[in-house]
Write an enzyme that holds these catalytic residues in place. Structure first.
Site, PDB file in Angstrom:
ATOM      1  N   CYS A   2      -0.308 -17.314 -32.602  1.00 16.44           N
ATOM      2  CA  CYS A   2      -1.570 -17.114 -33.559  1.00 16.44           C
ATOM      3  C   CYS A   2      -2.164 -17.899 -32.589  1.00 16.44           C
ATOM      4  CB  CYS A   2      -1.104 -18.201 -34.437  1.00 16.44           C
ATOM      5  SG  CYS A   2       0.552 -17.840 -35.335  1.00 16.44           S
ATOM      6  N   ARG A  29      -4.857 -12.962 -29.510  1.00 14.52           N
ATOM      7  CA  ARG A  29      -3.521 -13.082 -29.511  1.00 14.52           C
ATOM      8  C   ARG A  29      -2.922 -13.264 -30.082  1.00 14.52           C
ATOM      9  NH1 ARG A  29      -2.872 -18.542 -27.321  1.00 14.52           N
ATOM     10  NH2 ARG A  29      -1.759 -19.298 -28.207  1.00 14.52           N
ATOM     11  N   TRP A  79       0.198 -14.644 -36.983  1.00 15.37           N
ATOM     12  CA  TRP A  79       1.467 -13.604 -36.561  1.00 15.37           C
ATOM     13  C   TRP A  79       2.764 -13.648 -37.279  1.00 15.37           C
ATOM     14  CZ3 TRP A  79       5.645 -12.397 -33.882  1.00 15.37           C
ATOM     15  CH2 TRP A  79       5.768 -11.046 -33.259  1.00 15.37           C
ATOM     16  N   ASN A 105       1.157 -23.297 -35.463  1.00 12.82           N
ATOM     17  CA  ASN A 105       1.400 -22.079 -34.347  1.00 12.82           C
ATOM     18  C   ASN A 105       2.679 -22.678 -34.392  1.00 12.82           C
ATOM     19  OD1 ASN A 105      -1.173 -20.635 -34.653  1.00 12.82           O
ATOM     20  ND2 ASN A 105      -1.186 -21.701 -32.393  1.00 12.82           N
ATOM     21  N   GLY A 106       4.358 -21.408 -34.332  1.00 14.85           N
ATOM     22  CA  GLY A 106       5.272 -22.191 -34.076  1.00 14.85           C
ATOM     23  C   GLY A 106       6.741 -21.755 -34.936  1.00 14.85           C
ATOM     24  N   GLU A 495       6.324  -0.396 -15.198  1.00 14.74           N
ATOM     25  CA  GLU A 495       5.351  -0.942 -15.601  1.00 14.74           C
ATOM     26  C   GLU A 495       4.194  -0.001 -16.185  1.00 14.74           C
ATOM     27  OE1 GLU A 495       2.148  -3.860 -16.512  1.00 14.74           O
ATOM     28  OE2 GLU A 495       4.129  -3.627 -16.105  1.00 14.74           O
ATOM     29  N   LYS A 499       3.179   0.719 -19.754  1.00  6.75           N
ATOM     30  CA  LYS A 499       0.993  -0.038 -20.503  1.00  6.75           C
ATOM     31  C   LYS A 499       1.741   1.174 -21.193  1.00  6.75           C
ATOM     32  CE  LYS A 499      -0.022  -3.362 -18.782  1.00  6.75           C
ATOM     33  NZ  LYS A 499       1.589  -3.757 -19.476  1.00  6.75           N
ATOM     34  N   GLU A 502       2.678   0.244 -24.126  1.00 11.95           N
ATOM     35  CA  GLU A 502       1.974  -0.731 -25.532  1.00 11.95           C
ATOM     36  C   GLU A 502       0.458  -0.225 -26.358  1.00 11.95           C
ATOM     37  OE1 GLU A 502       2.985  -4.548 -22.881  1.00 11.95           O
ATOM     38  OE2 GLU A 502       1.942  -3.257 -22.076  1.00 11.95           O
ATOM     39  N   HIS A 518      21.942  11.216 -14.145  1.00 11.03           N
ATOM     40  CA  HIS A 518      23.287  11.418 -14.258  1.00 11.03           C
ATOM     41  C   HIS A 518      23.107  10.950 -15.746  1.00 11.03           C
ATOM     42  CE1 HIS A 518      25.288  10.471 -10.370  1.00 11.03           C
ATOM     43  NE2 HIS A 518      23.981  10.195 -10.222  1.00 11.03           N
ATOM     44  N   LYS A 617      -0.597 -11.593 -27.327  1.00  9.23           N
ATOM     45  CA  LYS A 617      -1.225 -11.760 -25.852  1.00  9.23           C
ATOM     46  C   LYS A 617       0.473 -13.135 -25.300  1.00  9.23           C
ATOM     47  CE  LYS A 617      -2.834 -11.872 -21.951  1.00  9.23           C
ATOM     48  NZ  LYS A 617      -3.517 -11.248 -21.324  1.00  9.23           N
TER      49      LYS A 617
END
Length: 622
Positions: A2, A29, A79, A105-106, A495, A499, A502, A518, A617
């Site tokens: 947040c 964020r 958030w 926040n938290g 990676e 990307k 995301e 496999h 973020k």
């Protein structure tokens, strides 16, 4: 995750615009609602909250009763962790009197117990959030004392709280006072002339000041127009010199690019140069950050290394494993932080823990590293943010020096992190006598030309000869894509897949190329293409063999290959070439076209590139 912004000044000003502008700079964020609270000239608090984007909040403010000029206000982007993303759950949260306002926040872990207790005392709640408990808890302490001391009330309330928080608090009875507090969440103070600022991150402050104070764990900040006082939760004064932030405001803006992500992809040559600057001098490796841990003898008995990280940083850790084991011959395990902290890890003074966290505030990584320290393990932190929480848990800190990264997805911080971990691997190899001077010179020379090689990739991608964007447009309607690689190509594939999913929301998975047959090869068909990392390496022939297996299933094959490789053309439908480098360093180049591919696919799909859905973020909660 947040965002917090707060303002207190000596003369009435347009606080509403200050708050809204700062919240816009904190959008990266991640958030699902936003709000502001401003003390108006009549002495009452104007509260505006709205679900969705900040533009919704701006419209609400402009269409309603816009607060007049003021000396005090706070704002927040939320958030959701407790309660749905709607207006009533949005911050700021008032107490029962609408006189004390809190942003948070938290996560308050004991909120249910506190909420029940406060309800028994007559407090009424209007949201589903854990955060609202703080407003009522502070109210209870504030009006329970004849002095109506807001700072004391905040301190008293927080002593009842279990969990994590960064908070901002104001009261209509104190137009010249703003209170902040931090426990396991980022919070900074911006110092101005007869005005002070409170924020969760630096970009919110850059247009106003570069002088900041960073709050540490368990600290309170008391902001008045004339200055700032720091103290512990129990009232002990703290003296700290401000830091000067050398980022300018333009560095946190798009700079003419359509999105922050593509701007930051193009900033990677400079970011990599900064990561190397001062650490490679006159053909020699210099890591002065390691002097303290080396002189303390903390590395003398190291028998193994554990790299703890999340997301992209975990992929960096996997690459670090290859490098450190090869160069220093020390066993390395890379583990996701969320698994490490709950796995009852076997660590002690013989185990070096390396924590990788761009923000320095990743909750799982912080808790895991605290756990490791409790068992006596030495810790090296890799982070981009000076004085972030991870730096206070570490025996040595290697800063990325990547500059602000606004896009939610990691691009330049990935490249910088890999480079810094490679430098650390070379350092450990040198200290253990595993790398001779001739080898070291070869490695350092190859590292120093990497920024220019990345620039070559970017220049080609920005030219009329670009093949990545047209390829991305052709692939934009697909449902799934697979990525494979061997050796250092495997984390590179992971990676690349991360990307893509995301920011484009296309399902993508990375696999070790040898594991494909496999089970996972069953997923391949003409509608599911495969991206293979086939740069020059000691496993090149094996990767080609795996690609041939894919071609036999009529899957479309896209390959990242080394420039000049003509042979690969008979095995691939599309090729993204990168310059030649040493095998270990190839991920620094191969990742760039994969970033560009993901970006252009996302743009073609009209996705929100800078703020992908459901992502943030800095993940400061579990």
């Amino acid at each position: 995750m947040c965002g917090i912004i707060g303002y207190v000044g000596s003369q009435e000003t347009d606080v509403t615009s200050i708050l809204l502008d700062a919240l816009a700079k904190l959008e990266y964020r991640g958030y699902d609602s936003a709000g502001i609270a401003v003390l108006n000239p009549a002495g009452t608090i104007e509260l505006h909250r709205q679900a969705g984007k900040i533009t919704n909040l701006v419209a609400t403010v402009e269409n309603g009763t816009r607060p007049g000029n003021s000396t005090l206000g706070i704002g927040h982007t939320r958030w959701a962790t407790h309660g749905r993303p709607n207006e009533s759950n949005a911050h700021p949260h008032p107490d029962c009197t609408n006189g004390i306002i809190v942003v948070h926040n938290g996560i308050i872990e004991n909120y249910a117990e506190l909420r029940y207790e406060l309800q028994q005392d007559g407090h009424s709640f209007n949201s589903e959030t854990d955060s609202e408990v703080l407003a009522h808890l502070i109210e209870h302490a504030y009006y329970g004392s004849a002095e109506h001391d807001l700072v004391l009330a905040v301190r008293t309330a927080l002593q009842r709280v279990t969990g994590s928080y960064s908070i901002g608090v104001l009261s209509r009875e104190h137009p010249d006072l703003l209170v902040g507090a931090r426990c396991a969440g980022p919070l900074i103070v911006g110092l101005g002339e007869n005005e002070q600022f409170l924020a969760s991150d630096i970009p919110a402050l850059l247009t106003h000041t570069r002088r900041i104070l960073i709050l540490e764990e368990g600290e309170i900040a008391v902001l008045r127009p004339t200055g700032v006082q720091l103290m512990t939760l129990y009232g002990t004064p703290i003296e700290r010199e401000p830091q000067i932030i050398d980022w300018d405001a333009e560095a946190a803006e798009k700079g003419g690019y359509p999105h922050f992500v593509i701007k930051e992809i193009n900033e990677q040559p400079d970011a990599l140069r900064r990561a190397l600057t001062g650490r490679i001098r006159d053909g020699q490796l210099h890591l002065p950050e390691m002097e303290r841990i080396e002189h303390a003898g903390l590395l003398n008995g190291i028998q193994r290394i554990i790299v703890v990280a999340c997301g992209t940083s975990y992929h960096v850790g996997m690459l670090a494993k290859y490098a450190i084991e090869k160069w220093a011959r020390i066993p390395v395990e890379a583990i996701t932080a969320a698994e490490f902290r709950y796995s009852d890890p076997i660590v002690g003074p013989e185990t070096l823990c390396i924590a990788i966290t761009q923000s320095g505030e990743t909750a799982d990584t912080l808790v895991g590293i605290r756990q490791a320290r409790e068992h006596g393990a030495p810790v090296i932190a890799i982070t981009n943010i000076v004085s972030s929480a991870i730096t206070r848990l570490a025996d040595a800190v290697l800063y990325l020096q990547a500059g602000p990264e606004i896009g939610v997805v990691a691009t330049k911080s990935f490249v910088s992190s890999v480079a810094v971990l490679y430098l650390l691997g070379l350092y450990l190899g040198q200290e253990r006598g595993r790398i001779n001077p001739e080898q070291m010179q070869e490695f350092l020379e190859a590292l120093e030309i990497l920024p220019e090689q990345i620039q070559q990739i970017l220049d080609h991608a920005n030219s009329e000869h670009d093949t990545i964007e047209p390829l991305a447009r052709r692939m934009a309607d697909l449902k799934s894509i697979m990525f494979i690689g061997r050796g250092v190509g495997y984390p590179t594939a992971l990676e690349g897949a991360l990307k893509l999913k995301e920011i484009s929301y296309i399902h993508a998975e990375g696999f070790p190329a040898g594991e494909l047959k496999h089970g996972s090869i069953a997923l391949l068909d003409p509608e599911t293409p495969l991206v293979g990392i086939a740069t020059a390496s000691h496993v090149y022939e094996k990767v080609l063999s795996n690609i041939q297996e894919v071609r036999a299933r009529d899957a479309h094959v896209i390959v990242v290959a080394t420039a000049g490789d003509e042979r690969i053309k008979q095995h691939a439908n599309d090729i993204m070439y990168v310059p030649a480098t040493l095998e270990m360093f190839s991920p620094l180049l191969a990742s760039v076209p994969l970033q560009l591919f993901a970006y252009h696919v996302a743009v073609a799909r009209n996705c929100n590139v800078d703020q992908p859905r459901n992502l943030a973020k800095s993940v400061t909660v579990e």
